[in-house]
Design a protein around this motif. Structure first.
Motif, PDB file in Angstrom:
ATOM      1  N   THR A   9       0.845  -1.196   0.000  1.00 58.74           N
ATOM      2  CA  THR A   9       0.000   0.000   0.000  1.00 58.74           C
ATOM      3  C   THR A   9       0.877   1.241   0.000  1.00 58.74           C
ATOM      4  O   THR A   9       1.800   1.350   0.807  1.00 58.74           O
ATOM      5  N   LEU A  10       0.563   2.148  -0.904  1.00 60.84           N
ATOM      6  CA  LEU A  10       1.268   3.432  -0.933  1.00 60.84           C
ATOM      7  C   LEU A  10       0.263   4.530  -0.572  1.00 60.84           C
ATOM      8  O   LEU A  10      -0.649   4.820  -1.346  1.00 60.84           O
ATOM      9  N   PRO A  11       0.425   5.129   0.615  1.00 63.39           N
ATOM     10  CA  PRO A  11      -0.512   6.204   0.986  1.00 63.39           C
ATOM     11  C   PRO A  11      -0.311   7.441   0.107  1.00 63.39           C
ATOM     12  O   PRO A  11       0.799   7.690  -0.365  1.00 63.39           O
ATOM     13  N   SER A  12      -1.371   8.204  -0.078  1.00 67.08           N
ATOM     14  CA  SER A  12      -1.275   9.431  -0.883  1.00 67.08           C
ATOM     15  C   SER A  12      -0.276  10.391  -0.252  1.00 67.08           C
ATOM     16  O   SER A  12      -0.166  10.479   0.966  1.00 67.08           O
ATOM     17  N   GLY A  13       0.439  11.094  -1.083  1.00 68.44           N
ATOM     18  CA  GLY A  13       1.398  12.083  -0.594  1.00 68.44           C
ATOM     19  C   GLY A  13       2.752  11.497  -0.244  1.00 68.44           C
ATOM     20  O   GLY A  13       3.597  12.184   0.311  1.00 68.44           O
ATOM     21  N   CYS A  14       2.948  10.222  -0.543  1.00 66.70           N
ATOM     22  CA  CYS A  14       4.208   9.560  -0.162  1.00 66.70           C
ATOM     23  C   CYS A  14       4.949   9.020  -1.381  1.00 66.70           C
ATOM     24  O   CYS A  14       4.388   8.907  -2.471  1.00 66.70           O
ATOM     25  N   VAL A  15       6.205   8.678  -1.137  1.00 64.06           N
ATOM     26  CA  VAL A  15       7.040   8.073  -2.175  1.00 64.06           C
ATOM     27  C   VAL A  15       7.413   6.668  -1.719  1.00 64.06           C
ATOM     28  O   VAL A  15       7.893   6.492  -0.599  1.00 64.06           O
ATOM     29  N   MET A  16       7.150   5.697  -2.563  1.00 69.67           N
ATOM     30  CA  MET A  16       7.554   4.332  -2.225  1.00 69.67           C
ATOM     31  C   MET A  16       8.658   3.875  -3.180  1.00 69.67           C
ATOM     32  O   MET A  16       8.518   3.971  -4.400  1.00 69.67           O
ATOM     33  N   GLY A  17       9.730   3.398  -2.610  1.00 63.29           N
ATOM     34  CA  GLY A  17      10.809   2.814  -3.405  1.00 63.29           C
ATOM     35  C   GLY A  17      10.597   1.315  -3.497  1.00 63.29           C
ATOM     36  O   GLY A  17      10.342   0.651  -2.497  1.00 63.29           O
ATOM     37  N   PHE A  18      10.691   0.812  -4.714  1.00 71.21           N
ATOM     38  CA  PHE A  18      10.419  -0.610  -4.954  1.00 71.21           C
ATOM     39  C   PHE A  18      11.750  -1.225  -5.371  1.00 71.21           C
ATOM     40  O   PHE A  18      12.267  -0.906  -6.447  1.00 71.21           O
TER      41      PHE A  18
ATOM     42  N   SER B 237      11.015  12.349 -20.759  1.00 73.12           N
ATOM     43  CA  SER B 237       9.957  11.442 -20.285  1.00 73.12           C
ATOM     44  C   SER B 237       9.321  11.985 -19.009  1.00 73.12           C
ATOM     45  O   SER B 237       8.096  11.928 -18.841  1.00 73.12           O
ATOM     46  N   ILE B 238      10.168  12.508 -18.131  1.00 70.13           N
ATOM     47  CA  ILE B 238       9.647  13.036 -16.864  1.00 70.13           C
ATOM     48  C   ILE B 238       8.826  14.304 -17.118  1.00 70.13           C
ATOM     49  O   ILE B 238       7.742  14.479 -16.550  1.00 70.13           O
ATOM     50  N   ALA B 239       9.327  15.159 -18.014  1.00 73.29           N
ATOM     51  CA  ALA B 239       8.586  16.384 -18.347  1.00 73.29           C
ATOM     52  C   ALA B 239       7.201  16.029 -18.875  1.00 73.29           C
ATOM     53  O   ALA B 239       6.198  16.647 -18.493  1.00 73.29           O
ATOM     54  N   ALA B 240       7.134  15.011 -19.738  1.00 73.23           N
ATOM     55  CA  ALA B 240       5.839  14.607 -20.305  1.00 73.23           C
ATOM     56  C   ALA B 240       4.932  14.040 -19.210  1.00 73.23           C
ATOM     57  O   ALA B 240       3.740  14.337 -19.159  1.00 73.23           O
ATOM     58  N   ALA B 241       5.512  13.255 -18.313  1.00 79.17           N
ATOM     59  CA  ALA B 241       4.706  12.638 -17.244  1.00 79.17           C
ATOM     60  C   ALA B 241       4.151  13.689 -16.289  1.00 79.17           C
ATOM     61  O   ALA B 241       3.097  13.490 -15.678  1.00 79.17           O
TER      62      ALA B 241
ATOM     63  N   ASP C 281      20.672  13.621  -9.506  1.00 78.27           N
ATOM     64  CA  ASP C 281      20.321  14.536  -8.428  1.00 78.27           C
ATOM     65  C   ASP C 281      19.266  15.548  -8.897  1.00 78.27           C
ATOM     66  O   ASP C 281      18.311  15.848  -8.175  1.00 78.27           O
ATOM     67  N   GLU C 282      19.432  16.036 -10.127  1.00 75.56           N
ATOM     68  CA  GLU C 282      18.450  16.985 -10.683  1.00 75.56           C
ATOM     69  C   GLU C 282      17.074  16.329 -10.769  1.00 75.56           C
ATOM     70  O   GLU C 282      16.059  16.932 -10.425  1.00 75.56           O
ATOM     71  N   ILE C 283      17.085  15.084 -11.220  1.00 75.15           N
ATOM     72  CA  ILE C 283      15.809  14.372 -11.379  1.00 75.15           C
ATOM     73  C   ILE C 283      15.156  14.121 -10.017  1.00 75.15           C
ATOM     74  O   ILE C 283      13.939  14.285  -9.862  1.00 75.15           O
ATOM     75  N   LEU C 284      15.950  13.767  -9.039  1.00 78.81           N
ATOM     76  CA  LEU C 284      15.396  13.547  -7.704  1.00 78.81           C
ATOM     77  C   LEU C 284      14.788  14.835  -7.146  1.00 78.81           C
ATOM     78  O   LEU C 284      13.754  14.809  -6.472  1.00 78.81           O
ATOM     79  N   ASP C 285      15.440  15.970  -7.450  1.00 74.48           N
ATOM     80  CA  ASP C 285      14.894  17.264  -7.015  1.00 74.48           C
ATOM     81  C   ASP C 285      13.516  17.506  -7.631  1.00 74.48           C
ATOM     82  O   ASP C 285      12.620  18.039  -6.987  1.00 74.48           O
ATOM     83  N   ILE C 286      13.377  17.092  -8.895  1.00 71.44           N
ATOM     84  CA  ILE C 286      12.077  17.265  -9.563  1.00 71.44           C
ATOM     85  C   ILE C 286      11.016  16.424  -8.840  1.00 71.44           C
ATOM     86  O   ILE C 286       9.893  16.866  -8.608  1.00 71.44           O
ATOM     87  N   PHE C 287      11.390  15.221  -8.500  1.00 71.43           N
ATOM     88  CA  PHE C 287      10.434  14.350  -7.796  1.00 71.43           C
ATOM     89  C   PHE C 287      10.071  14.947  -6.430  1.00 71.43           C
ATOM     90  O   PHE C 287       8.911  14.916  -6.017  1.00 71.43           O
TER      91      PHE C 287
END
Lengths: 207, 290
Positions: free
Chosen positions: B25-34, B139-143, B166-172
């Motif tokens: 279960t991934l609660p809203s507002g959270c990040v889950m690493g798989f 891909s991230i920009a489109a998503a 690191d830049e991509i993680l900042d976007i997330f």
């Protein structure tokens, strides 16, 4: 679905020089030989090349998977491919029609010829699209040549081992007035059948 | 708090591999690493969530509804980034923008243009001329340029240099500032997950080993160091795995059951993953030269 059609158009546009070269070559030979049927064979060739080329692009970049994560259902994906391929077929047919007119072919004969060629191209394209949705580009490219080879070999065998005059028979059938309508109806029915088959295959396809 | 993603008893059989009754279960507002090793079933799970594969059993609920119930409206709210850029290679950003506008009702051309500038993506170059980093940014920009509430990312940072990662993680991290936004992220790069994840789920050979809050996980485990004799007397319930090297013996142990007197060091996510996987492979927690 408009997005899919736009994507295919952009993909096809990138190869416009190759397409134009093929078309020009066929047109030139047809005029030189005063042979309308030769330009129709170009339509048959391109009606196969266009779907293979489009699906190959999709597979290479993983678009075939990605598109299913977008707000589109699978029937729309199949429909978009059919619409695009059919539209390209219709556009391609304009060239031999123009050439036939230039070569002075009569209207009645032209209608029958267009209808028969349309039937063959739609049948070919329909079988190919079903194969593409089922097997992917690599296998489907081989599969589509099976019906062509069967027809070709069948005609050759009939000519060699029997007294049946295949070309004479075809000529007789082509001259029949009802054939244009019958061919058009058969073309639409075959195309529709392959569309439903493709939808069914694609609905169960896993990526 | 509602859940962005709920998976119950998800099962998928292939010849030679089974995703076995996966629940998370991934609660809203959270990040889950798989996380998990190659072939553990991470991509299979993501494909099942996205409907690219058909499940043999179980239930998947995304943003409160199943994919078939949610239809196109639900798809508008899911942003997907695969491990490769999936846009046609012959397209430019302008083409992609036009195409996506025709595909997504909620497509925001202004947002897409803003991301293009932010990521320094060239307007007129074709996708095939992009570097891998640029492709992933695209891909991230489109998503992010439609009404995405849940991002599903399959190895989005693999093969990228640390600066781009690191830049991509900042976007997330920026995306997750909105409490209605959530991220489900599969990755091999544990350090990335350590930076941004609230939850970690570990998959091994198609089975879920754990799915827990990252901080609790890091709090629960500790690395013990000492001689072989010292570690031999440990409570078996405390030890997840042991490894022996030329400097002595190390063990991943439950902090509350770890005895005093041994050197203790904080366990990283990578330690926790490796010891769990090795111990699962060998049935118990004894491993030499991990």
């Amino acid at each position: 679905m408009k997005g899919m059609l736009y994507k295919d158009l952009i993909n096809l546009k990138q190869q416009r020089k190759s397409w134009l070269l093929i078309i020009a070559l066929y047109a030139f030979i047809s005029v030189m030989q005063n042979n309308m049927q030769f330009s129709f064979s170009m339509v048959a060739v391109l009606s196969v090349l266009v779907p293979i080329s489009l699906c190959s692009y999709d597979e290479r970049c993983g678009w075939d998977k990605y598109v299913l994560t977008m707000p589109l259902n699978r029937v729309e994906v199949v429909l978009a491919k059919y619409l695009f391929c059919f539209a390209s077929l219709a556009v391609l047919l304009l060239l031999p029609v123009a050439l036939a007119w230039y070569l002075g072919t009569g209207l009645a004969e032209l209608c029958v010829t267009v209808a028969v060629n349309l039937l063959m191209c739609m049948l070919l394209q329909g079988v190919l699209l079903v194969s593409l949705f089922k097997f992917g580009t690599e296998k489907a490219s081989a599969v589509v040549f099976i019906p062509i080879a069967v027809v070709f070999l069948g005609v050759r065998l009939l000519q060699r081992f029997s007294t049946i005059d295949v070309y004479g028979g075809l000529q007789y059938v082509l001259s029949a007035k009802w054939l244009g309508w019958a061919a058009a109806a058969a073309a639409i029915a075959c195309y529709a059948l392959t569309f439903f088959l493709s939808c069914r295959i694609y609905a169960n396809k896993e990526f | 708090m509602s859940n962005a993603l709920e998976i119950k008893e998800l099962t998928k059989h292939f010849s030679g591999f089974t995703l076995d009754r996966l629940s998370l279960t991934l609660p809203s507002g959270c990040v889950m690493g798989f996380i998990g090793e190659n072939g553990a079933g991470k991509s299979t799970t993501i494909k099942l969530i996205l409907g690219l594969l058909k499940k043999d059993g179980g239930e998947i609920s995304v943003l409160g509804s199943t994919l078939s119930e949610g239809g196109k409206e639900l798809r508008e709210r899911i942003g997907v980034v695969m491990d490769e850029c999936n846009f046609p290679e012959m397209m430019t950003l302008r083409n992609i923008g036009k195409m996506m506008q025709k595909c997504y009702r909620t497509w925001d051309a202004g947002k897409f243009a803003r991301y293009q500038r932010e990521f320094d993506l060239p307007q007129e170059k074709m996708v095939k001329e992009f570097s891998r980093g640029m492709k992933m940014k695209l891909s991230i920009a489109a998503a992010l340029s439609h009404d995405s509430r849940l991002l599903i990312l399959d190895e989005p940072t693999s093969g990228l240099d640390p600066v781009v990662r690191d830049e991509i993680l900042d976007i997330f991290l920026d995306f997750i500032q909105d409490e209605n936004h959530s991220i489900f992220l599969s990755s091999h790069i544990i350090s990335d997950l350590e930076k941004i994840c609230d939850y970690i789920a570990l998959l091994h050979r198609g089975r879920l080993v754990f799915s827990e809050e990252k901080n609790e996980l890091l709090e629960r485990y500790v690395i013990l160091k000492g001689g072989a004799a010292q570690l031999q007397g440990l409570d078996p319930r405390a030890v997840v795995g042991v490894r022996e090297n030329s400097f002595g013996v190390e063990a991943l142990a439950r902090r509350e059951l770890a005895p005093a007197g041994l050197v203790q060091e904080p366990a990283s996510l990578e330690d926790i993953m490796l010891y769990h996987i090795k111990s699962e492979r060998h049935g118990i927690g004894t491993e030499r030269g991990v």
